[in-house]
Design a protein around this motif. Structure first.
Motif, mmCIF file in Angstrom:
data_model
loop_
_atom_site.group_PDB
_atom_site.id
_atom_site.type_symbol
_atom_site.label_atom_id
_atom_site.label_comp_id
_atom_site.label_asym_id
_atom_site.label_seq_id
_atom_site.Cartn_x
_atom_site.Cartn_y
_atom_site.Cartn_z
ATOM 1 N N CYS A 266 7.629 65.720 -70.171
ATOM 2 C CA CYS A 266 8.935 66.098 -70.728
ATOM 3 C C CYS A 266 10.059 65.239 -70.166
ATOM 4 O O CYS A 266 11.233 65.600 -70.283
ATOM 5 C CB CYS A 266 9.216 67.571 -70.440
ATOM 6 S SG CYS A 266 7.975 68.708 -71.053
ATOM 7 N N MET A 267 9.708 64.112 -69.559
ATOM 8 C CA MET A 267 10.708 63.196 -68.987
ATOM 9 C C MET A 267 10.800 61.913 -69.789
ATOM 10 O O MET A 267 9.791 61.415 -70.298
ATOM 11 C CB MET A 267 10.336 62.847 -67.536
ATOM 12 C CG MET A 267 10.435 63.980 -66.548
ATOM 13 S SD MET A 267 9.860 63.468 -64.881
ATOM 14 C CE MET A 267 11.045 62.148 -64.516
ATOM 15 N N ARG A 268 11.988 61.380 -69.884
ATOM 16 C CA ARG A 268 12.158 60.072 -70.496
ATOM 17 C C ARG A 268 11.684 58.986 -69.528
ATOM 18 O O ARG A 268 11.839 59.132 -68.309
ATOM 19 C CB ARG A 268 13.630 59.811 -70.828
ATOM 20 C CG ARG A 268 14.182 60.637 -71.976
ATOM 21 C CD ARG A 268 15.596 60.209 -72.315
ATOM 22 N NE ARG A 268 16.159 61.028 -73.383
ATOM 23 C CZ ARG A 268 15.959 60.808 -74.674
ATOM 24 N NH1 ARG A 268 15.229 59.775 -75.048
ATOM 25 N NH2 ARG A 268 16.513 61.597 -75.583
ATOM 26 N N PRO A 269 11.131 57.896 -70.056
ATOM 27 C CA PRO A 269 10.835 56.752 -69.187
ATOM 28 C C PRO A 269 12.118 56.301 -68.484
ATOM 29 O O PRO A 269 13.179 56.227 -69.093
ATOM 30 C CB PRO A 269 10.330 55.691 -70.172
ATOM 31 C CG PRO A 269 9.798 56.467 -71.328
ATOM 32 C CD PRO A 269 10.698 57.668 -71.441
ATOM 33 N N GLY A 270 12.002 56.024 -67.193
ATOM 34 C CA GLY A 270 13.178 55.664 -66.413
ATOM 35 C C GLY A 270 13.892 56.861 -65.824
ATOM 36 O O GLY A 270 14.849 56.698 -65.058
ATOM 37 N N GLY A 271 13.438 58.064 -66.182
ATOM 38 C CA GLY A 271 14.044 59.266 -65.632
ATOM 39 C C GLY A 271 13.604 59.508 -64.197
ATOM 40 O O GLY A 271 12.655 58.893 -63.692
ATOM 41 N N PHE A 272 14.294 60.424 -63.527
ATOM 42 C CA PHE A 272 14.045 60.665 -62.106
ATOM 43 C C PHE A 272 13.543 62.087 -61.871
ATOM 44 O O PHE A 272 14.042 63.047 -62.460
ATOM 45 C CB PHE A 272 15.320 60.444 -61.298
ATOM 46 C CG PHE A 272 15.784 59.014 -61.293
ATOM 47 C CD1 PHE A 272 15.149 58.068 -60.499
ATOM 48 C CD2 PHE A 272 16.846 58.606 -62.104
ATOM 49 C CE1 PHE A 272 15.570 56.747 -60.499
ATOM 50 C CE2 PHE A 272 17.267 57.286 -62.115
ATOM 51 C CZ PHE A 272 16.616 56.346 -61.309
ATOM 52 N N LEU A 273 12.551 62.194 -60.994
ATOM 53 C CA LEU A 273 11.984 63.470 -60.570
ATOM 54 C C LEU A 273 12.359 63.703 -59.119
ATOM 55 O O LEU A 273 12.057 62.875 -58.246
ATOM 56 C CB LEU A 273 10.460 63.450 -60.724
ATOM 57 C CG LEU A 273 9.699 64.666 -60.199
ATOM 58 C CD1 LEU A 273 10.052 65.909 -61.007
ATOM 59 C CD2 LEU A 273 8.195 64.415 -60.234
ATOM 60 N N LEU A 274 13.025 64.828 -58.847
ATOM 61 C CA LEU A 274 13.457 65.166 -57.495
ATOM 62 C C LEU A 274 12.613 66.323 -56.982
ATOM 63 O O LEU A 274 12.622 67.416 -57.574
ATOM 64 C CB LEU A 274 14.937 65.557 -57.475
ATOM 65 C CG LEU A 274 15.977 64.423 -57.530
ATOM 66 C CD1 LEU A 274 15.877 63.648 -58.842
ATOM 67 C CD2 LEU A 274 17.391 64.984 -57.377
ATOM 68 N N ALA A 294 12.053 61.858 -51.385
ATOM 69 C CA ALA A 294 11.593 62.910 -52.299
ATOM 70 C C ALA A 294 12.138 62.701 -53.719
ATOM 71 O O ALA A 294 12.337 63.648 -54.466
ATOM 72 C CB ALA A 294 11.976 64.295 -51.781
ATOM 73 N N ILE A 295 12.383 61.442 -54.088
ATOM 74 C CA ILE A 295 12.888 61.083 -55.421
ATOM 75 C C ILE A 295 11.946 60.035 -56.025
ATOM 76 O O ILE A 295 11.571 59.083 -55.360
ATOM 77 C CB ILE A 295 14.312 60.504 -55.354
ATOM 78 C CG1 ILE A 295 15.266 61.504 -54.720
ATOM 79 C CG2 ILE A 295 14.807 60.113 -56.750
ATOM 80 C CD1 ILE A 295 16.638 60.936 -54.391
ATOM 81 N N PHE A 296 11.559 60.235 -57.290
ATOM 82 C CA PHE A 296 10.611 59.344 -57.935
ATOM 83 C C PHE A 296 11.089 59.013 -59.350
ATOM 84 O O PHE A 296 11.673 59.847 -60.040
ATOM 85 C CB PHE A 296 9.225 59.999 -57.994
ATOM 86 C CG PHE A 296 8.697 60.369 -56.642
ATOM 87 C CD1 PHE A 296 7.933 59.484 -55.911
ATOM 88 C CD2 PHE A 296 8.997 61.601 -56.084
ATOM 89 C CE1 PHE A 296 7.471 59.807 -54.639
ATOM 90 C CE2 PHE A 296 8.537 61.954 -54.826
ATOM 91 C CZ PHE A 296 7.776 61.049 -54.105
ATOM 92 N N ARG A 297 10.825 57.773 -59.757
ATOM 93 C CA ARG A 297 11.204 57.303 -61.077
ATOM 94 C C ARG A 297 9.977 57.246 -61.966
ATOM 95 O O ARG A 297 8.924 56.768 -61.562
ATOM 96 C CB ARG A 297 11.839 55.921 -60.977
ATOM 97 C CG ARG A 297 12.314 55.329 -62.305
ATOM 98 C CD ARG A 297 12.864 53.920 -62.099
ATOM 99 N NE ARG A 297 13.363 53.346 -63.329
ATOM 100 C CZ ARG A 297 12.602 52.703 -64.227
ATOM 101 N NH1 ARG A 297 11.292 52.574 -64.008
ATOM 102 N NH2 ARG A 297 13.126 52.198 -65.310
#
Length: 299
Positions: A266-274, A294-297
């Motif tokens: 459910c994330m766009r490419p280039g989006g960030f997961l915290l 703790a941040i991932f692209r």
């Protein structure tokens, strides 16, 4: 073992309230059901916590012990009751701007990168709190977005999405009404800008006053129930930023990866997961690149 967070008053009540009889076998069965339904782990020996959360419901059903309650969970009413069980045992600990370094990063690094790639202009910039609890994490992100949008020429198109497995806690998040004790982490300037305060009354002390999130944020937010271990794709719009913090610690290693993969869909490419700083992950699914603490692209 799942960590639980109780206020001191709650803890005192837990120690003094009468308990409905619960056998060790019943406790094991309850935590097994909880794990199968929501991926949440609780130590079955922690019967005091289980009783504190479930005794009132068992008593309201007119049952004398948890063996009767387990039979009820196997009845035609069982599926609906299992949802109640999950809501009762899920722990919701949150605050405004918890782990503030993530919000600072979002403002100074994350948002500029996303906007550079078209977020907020070519498509609405969406921030999703995937285990939003009472909403304070999502409203904090909304404050950052709103303030940043006012600095950008022409503003930004943006929205907020909050999901949680508990329908009850989502009702609180959707209403956006909080007591003064829940405002920790929110400066007085931000309170003035983003909160509506209840009118004072002769019988209302300052500590009893309530506050509501201003329409500038509430009108941009959408809330819905979601199980991180179930299918999420299609339930939420594609997100540019996902907060998935301090919930994976309740899952085993396999379910952690499963939840992250579901979120990534459910994330766009280039989006960030915290992720939460306490979410100790030995491995991550393919397609994620470290972008901070703790941040991932998403690639």
């Amino acid at each position: 073992m799942r960590r639980t967070a109780l206020a001191s008053a709650d803890y005192a009540e837990m120690l003094t309230q009468p308990s409905v009889p619960m056998s060790s076998a019943a406790a094991r069965e309850i935590v097994t059901i909880l794990k199968a339904e929501a991926g949440i782990r609780i130590d079955p020996s922690n019967t005091q916590f289980i009783s504190y959360r479930l005794d009132r419901r068992v008593t309201a059903l007119g049952m004398d012990d948890y063996d009767q309650y387990l039979l009820h969970l196997q009845s035609p009413e069982g599926p609906a009751e299992i949802k109640r069980l999950v809501e009762s045992l899920a722990t919701h600990t949150t605050s405004f701007f918890r782990e503030k370094a993530h919000y600072d990063w979002l403002e100074t690094v994350g948002l500029p990168k996303l906007i550079e790639n078209g977020a907020g202009r070519a498509h609405p910039l969406v921030v999703w709190s995937a285990a939003c609890s009472s909403g304070l994490e999502l409203w904090s992100a909304g404050i950052v977005l709103d303030r940043y949008s006012h600095k950008v020429h022409g503003g930004l198109r943006w929205g907020l999405v909050g999901t949680d497995i508990s329908a009850a806690i989502l009702r609180k998040a959707r209403l956006g009404i909080y007591s003064s004790s829940e405002l920790s982490g929110l400066s007085f300037d931000l309170r003035s800008d983003y909160l509506l305060r209840s009118k004072p009354g002769a019988r209302i002390s300052p500590k009893q006053r309530v506050y509501r999130i201003a329409p500038a944020l509430r009108n941009r937010a959408h809330f819905s129930t979601a199980n991180l271990l179930g299918k999420l794709e299609g339930q939420v719009p594609l997100a540019d930023v996902v907060f998935l913090r301090n919930v994976l610690i309740y899952f085993n290693a396999e379910d952690r990866i499963r939840a992250i993969r579901n979120v990534m869909q459910c994330m766009r490419p280039g989006g960030f997961l915290l992720l939460g700083h306490s979410d100790n992950l030995r491995s991550l699914p393919e397609g994620l690149t470290p972008a901070g603490t703790a941040i991932f692209r998403k690639d």
